[in-house]
Design an enzyme around this catalytic site. Sequence first.
Site, PDB file in Angstrom:
ATOM      1  N   SER A 136       0.870  -1.164   0.000  1.00  0.00           N
ATOM      2  CA  SER A 136       0.000   0.000   0.000  1.00  0.00           C
ATOM      3  C   SER A 136       0.908   1.215   0.000  1.00  0.00           C
ATOM      4  O   SER A 136       2.048   1.154   0.468  1.00  0.00           O
ATOM      5  CB  SER A 136      -0.882   0.040   1.252  1.00  0.00           C
ATOM      6  OG  SER A 136      -1.524   1.298   1.391  1.00  0.00           O
ATOM      7  N   TYR A 149      -3.200  -0.476  10.074  1.00  0.00           N
ATOM      8  CA  TYR A 149      -3.017  -0.731   8.653  1.00  0.00           C
ATOM      9  C   TYR A 149      -1.599  -0.371   8.212  1.00  0.00           C
ATOM     10  O   TYR A 149      -0.919  -1.160   7.546  1.00  0.00           O
ATOM     11  CB  TYR A 149      -4.045   0.071   7.862  1.00  0.00           C
ATOM     12  CG  TYR A 149      -4.051  -0.219   6.389  1.00  0.00           C
ATOM     13  CD1 TYR A 149      -4.666  -1.360   5.886  1.00  0.00           C
ATOM     14  CD2 TYR A 149      -3.451   0.654   5.479  1.00  0.00           C
ATOM     15  CE1 TYR A 149      -4.679  -1.632   4.528  1.00  0.00           C
ATOM     16  CE2 TYR A 149      -3.458   0.399   4.126  1.00  0.00           C
ATOM     17  CZ  TYR A 149      -4.079  -0.748   3.650  1.00  0.00           C
ATOM     18  OH  TYR A 149      -4.074  -1.018   2.301  1.00  0.00           O
TER      19      TYR A 149
END
Length: 244
Positions: A136, A149
């Site tokens: 990501s 995350y």
Amino acid sequence: MGGVAIVTGAGSGVGRASALALLGAGWRVGLLGRREAPLRELAEGREALAVPCDVTEPGQVERAFDAVVARWGRLDLLFNNAGASARAAPPDEVAVEDWLRAVSVNLTGAFLCARAAFARMRAQDPQGGRIVNNGSVSAQAPRWGSAPYTATKHAVTGLTKSLALDGRPYGIAAGQIDIGNALTDMTGRMAAGVPQADGSLAPEPTMDVEDVARSVLHMASLPLSANVLSMTVMATAMPLVGRG
């Protein structure tokens, strides 16, 4: 003609789009995900195998990889895509359950699938294969309130580099794709505004998920003598460069 691939989180979003791109390029694809119905719908009439699987469960992962290899005889590619987000919050307001789930899916699940792929790629003849981890842009720069995350995606970068090093003797290549603002069900809220570093809410540009799928296909299509260790594909005008 492609080889044999496994895509995790294949039922929707980036996973679904990437599976379709691989299938369109002649790959045979094992479709892994928690929800059986979208996997079966995607597999219908295609050279694909729907395998319901929770990537956080070691036994389910091993059985799923066994099913794909039993069907087509080998494994050439893993797109390690399954992931989970968590509610945005300051660290002291992050629920422990949210932290544990993010670690379980994004890190432990990624490791379990990489472990299963590595074992089969190492043992097969001809030896070798490719593992592509979905990182990501949070692995480069965090959003506000994203500790679970962001931490797991930084850890995925470490996993990718370890796999790339450990895979060398066996012809196993490993790389990571960091995705920013691909338009999926999960990112649809960006048009209405997402938290910025200064505490404001602002809409952000997005890109077509098909552009991500083409990027994954490019990484997958290289000969094993070449590897994309790290790729960032993002909406051109999103606030990544300069975030913070």
